[in-house]
Write a protein that holds these residues in place. Sequence first.
Motif, short mmCIF file in Angstrom:
data_model
loop_
_atom_site.label_atom_id
_atom_site.label_comp_id
_atom_site.label_asym_id
_atom_site.label_seq_id
_atom_site.Cartn_x
_atom_site.Cartn_y
_atom_site.Cartn_z
N ASP A 155 2.86 20.45 -13.78
CA ASP A 155 4.24 19.96 -13.62
C ASP A 155 4.36 19.04 -12.41
OD1 ASP A 155 4.82 21.40 -15.84
OD2 ASP A 155 6.09 22.88 -14.86
N SER A 156 3.43 18.12 -12.26
CA SER A 156 3.50 17.16 -11.16
C SER A 156 2.61 15.96 -11.49
CB SER A 156 3.04 17.79 -9.84
OG SER A 156 1.68 18.20 -9.92
N LEU A 157 2.92 14.85 -10.85
CA LEU A 157 2.15 13.62 -11.04
C LEU A 157 2.07 12.90 -9.71
CD1 LEU A 157 0.99 11.93 -13.58
CD2 LEU A 157 2.98 10.46 -13.18
N CYS A 158 0.87 12.47 -9.34
CA CYS A 158 0.63 11.78 -8.07
C CYS A 158 0.12 10.37 -8.36
CB CYS A 158 -0.40 12.56 -7.25
SG CYS A 158 -1.00 11.69 -5.79
N VAL A 159 0.55 9.41 -7.54
CA VAL A 159 0.10 8.03 -7.69
C VAL A 159 -0.25 7.46 -6.31
CG1 VAL A 159 0.62 5.75 -8.63
CG2 VAL A 159 1.75 7.76 -9.60
N VAL A 160 -1.44 6.86 -6.20
CA VAL A 160 -1.82 6.09 -5.01
C VAL A 160 -2.24 4.71 -5.50
CG1 VAL A 160 -2.42 8.09 -3.59
CG2 VAL A 160 -4.17 7.08 -5.07
N GLY A 205 19.18 6.70 -15.01
CA GLY A 205 18.29 7.60 -14.26
C GLY A 205 16.83 7.24 -14.32
N VAL A 206 16.47 6.05 -14.80
CA VAL A 206 15.08 5.62 -14.78
C VAL A 206 14.75 5.09 -13.39
CG1 VAL A 206 13.32 4.16 -15.81
CG2 VAL A 206 15.17 5.04 -17.23
N PHE A 207 13.77 5.71 -12.75
CA PHE A 207 13.35 5.39 -11.39
C PHE A 207 11.98 4.74 -11.46
CE2 PHE A 207 11.15 6.22 -7.46
CZ PHE A 207 12.10 6.26 -6.46
N VAL A 208 11.78 3.65 -10.70
CA VAL A 208 10.50 2.95 -10.74
C VAL A 208 10.14 2.45 -9.35
CG1 VAL A 208 11.58 0.74 -11.32
CG2 VAL A 208 9.19 1.12 -11.91
N GLY A 209 8.82 2.43 -9.06
CA GLY A 209 8.33 1.85 -7.82
C GLY A 209 6.97 1.22 -8.05
N ILE A 210 6.68 0.13 -7.35
CA ILE A 210 5.41 -0.57 -7.52
C ILE A 210 4.38 -0.06 -6.51
CG2 ILE A 210 6.64 -2.62 -8.34
CD1 ILE A 210 5.87 -4.00 -5.70
N LEU A 211 3.11 -0.04 -6.94
CA LEU A 211 1.99 0.31 -6.07
C LEU A 211 0.85 -0.65 -6.40
CD1 LEU A 211 3.30 3.23 -7.27
CD2 LEU A 211 1.83 4.10 -5.44
N ASP A 212 0.37 -1.36 -5.41
CA ASP A 212 -0.69 -2.34 -5.62
C ASP A 212 -2.00 -1.64 -6.01
OD1 ASP A 212 -1.87 -4.82 -5.71
OD2 ASP A 212 -2.23 -4.94 -3.56
N ASN A 245 0.88 -1.17 0.00
CA ASN A 245 0.00 0.00 0.00
C ASN A 245 0.92 1.22 0.00
OD1 ASN A 245 -2.66 1.17 0.16
ND2 ASN A 245 -2.12 1.83 2.23
N CYS A 246 0.95 1.94 -1.11
CA CYS A 246 2.04 2.89 -1.32
C CYS A 246 1.53 4.22 -1.87
CB CYS A 246 3.05 2.31 -2.31
SG CYS A 246 3.51 0.60 -1.98
N ASN A 247 2.45 5.18 -2.00
CA ASN A 247 2.14 6.43 -2.68
C ASN A 247 3.41 6.94 -3.35
OD1 ASN A 247 3.52 8.55 -0.87
ND2 ASN A 247 2.24 7.45 0.62
N ALA A 248 3.22 7.81 -4.33
CA ALA A 248 4.36 8.37 -5.06
C ALA A 248 4.00 9.76 -5.58
CB ALA A 248 4.78 7.46 -6.21
N LEU A 249 5.03 10.59 -5.74
CA LEU A 249 4.85 11.95 -6.24
C LEU A 249 6.09 12.34 -7.04
CD1 LEU A 249 3.30 14.75 -6.13
CD2 LEU A 249 4.76 15.27 -4.16
N SER A 250 5.86 12.96 -8.20
CA SER A 250 6.96 13.53 -8.96
C SER A 250 6.61 14.97 -9.30
CB SER A 250 7.21 12.73 -10.24
OG SER A 250 8.40 13.15 -10.88
N HIS A 310 -1.79 -3.24 -11.01
CA HIS A 310 -0.88 -2.42 -10.21
C HIS A 310 -0.60 -1.12 -10.94
CE1 HIS A 310 1.57 -4.98 -12.88
NE2 HIS A 310 2.22 -3.85 -13.09
N ASN A 311 -0.07 -0.17 -10.21
CA ASN A 311 0.49 1.06 -10.77
C ASN A 311 2.01 1.01 -10.65
OD1 ASN A 311 -1.81 2.57 -11.54
ND2 ASN A 311 -2.17 3.19 -9.42
N LEU A 312 2.67 1.72 -11.56
CA LEU A 312 4.11 1.89 -11.48
C LEU A 312 4.42 3.38 -11.64
CD1 LEU A 312 5.16 -0.90 -14.02
CD2 LEU A 312 5.05 -1.12 -11.52
N ILE A 313 5.13 3.95 -10.69
CA ILE A 313 5.69 5.28 -10.90
C ILE A 313 6.98 5.09 -11.69
CG2 ILE A 313 6.79 5.22 -8.60
CD1 ILE A 313 5.61 8.40 -10.44
N ILE A 314 7.09 5.77 -12.83
CA ILE A 314 8.26 5.64 -13.70
C ILE A 314 8.70 7.04 -14.11
CG2 ILE A 314 9.20 4.61 -15.81
CD1 ILE A 314 6.76 2.73 -15.82
#
Length: 481
Positions: free
Chosen positions: A377-382, A272-279, A201-206, A326-330
């Motif tokens: 200029d931003s992106l949010c992921v839950v 420099g490719v950054f990734v994280g998983i979000l269920d 259970n995650c979150n991400a922001l760029s 799933h979601n992936l922040i990339i």
Amino acid sequence: MNRKNKMIRLMSASLVLASALSLAGCSNDFSRYENYNEEVSAVSSLQPVDTVLNTESYAGEAATVEETMETFASKDGLCVIEKKPSYYEVYLDYSNGDYYKVGKAYAETIMKIDLDFAGVLEPFLYENIKMAFPSIYGEYSPVIDRINTLMASLPEDYRREMEGFAEIMSEGRKGFEPDGKMSYEEALIMHLVPDCLRGTNCNALSVWGEKTETGDRITSRTLEWTLGSENQMCTAHAVTHFKMGNNGEKNNFTTFSVLGQLDVLTGINDKGVFVGILDVGSDNNYVCEGKKCYTYELRYALEHMNDAKTFGKYMVGESTDFTWSHNLIITDKDYAFCAEDCVDPGFVNEDGEAEGIAVLRDKDTPLIDGITWDNPDSLCVVNSFVSEGNKDYLSGSGSNFVRFEKFNTWVKEKDKLSMSDVKDIVTREKNERESGYQKLHSENVFQTIIYDYGTGELNVYFTGTEGVVDHPEYTKISLDK
């Protein structure tokens, strides 16, 4: 007003109430807020803001650099592990050995450390098995079936690597038995939890461009996991550097997870490719026949792909072959995406409307009807898809909706953000709260990883054995080793 818009209106009202009272969460029972103005005076347990939100800022607070306490190495030198105060730094050398040998070397080196490895990992595995199979009662054949099916789907290198690791770690033990010792099957499934059992259970922001002080991108990713009944998982944080060799044919990369894990939860490669998983929830029953492990497809992409767009298109293209949605922040220095990997395309909702698509979302992608994101200029992921036409796990979910709206509100408070500001946002809530609050900085935060593309600085918050704290200390991690 249709059902979805009515729900969104009610949830918006609940968020207004929460903001007005300086609370940082809400209940899933949104209907009780229809007459919220009349109800405010009836609530007697409200707390003032300074008991709910952190006021201490990270401005001017540098991340720490942890010194090595002990160093361990395999006989063949393919694995070196440095013990730090908060984590283990692992170096795996594929330039001088094949995947099978590296897997064996990794297990061999872990066994040299003064750490009850099985005592850390085994309870975590059985907690996740119990969640996936509530009525299993000691009969583990369904779990073994999933392992065998998913192992067969892996590329040979990855499969042999896991087998080498499990052969050494298990010392000949077989089957599932919560006895404080790692068996062969337990040592395999520890690399398959997101694909086989689930549970993140995650979150991400760029943020980037006009939204950052420098114009350079800053990406944050928080991983929430089961920490263990005694937070034992927090004794085995790992930063793992994969040195791939092959004359530059493969990218070197670094992952952030638990000691021993070879799949990818969070990672960044040398391009420099950054990734994280979000269920994300799935409506269909679990199927692994003919499916692939998305965490190992992530690893393949980190090894072989040089930019976020190529990476994202690849993962979206493979999405129907994965076990769970799933979601992936990339992100890379130029772009930010969320790969909304829906494995249930064509799902029909209660209104008879088809929902469920695989889409690579960016800042310009239209969102679900009634959902807004107010920050350019931003992106949010839950833990929900939010693209127009995709399966909606947002507007009907208190947790997802409230966390998405918190990001929207808190990112909007400042015109331009620094790395310190991003840290302030993701740790804004204090830990002394009743369960039931929907929060970004929850009691299940395992790691928060923040990368500043302008400076190349990467900071990580590793939750310690004391559990999540109000103002955690970040550690500076070098990606150049």
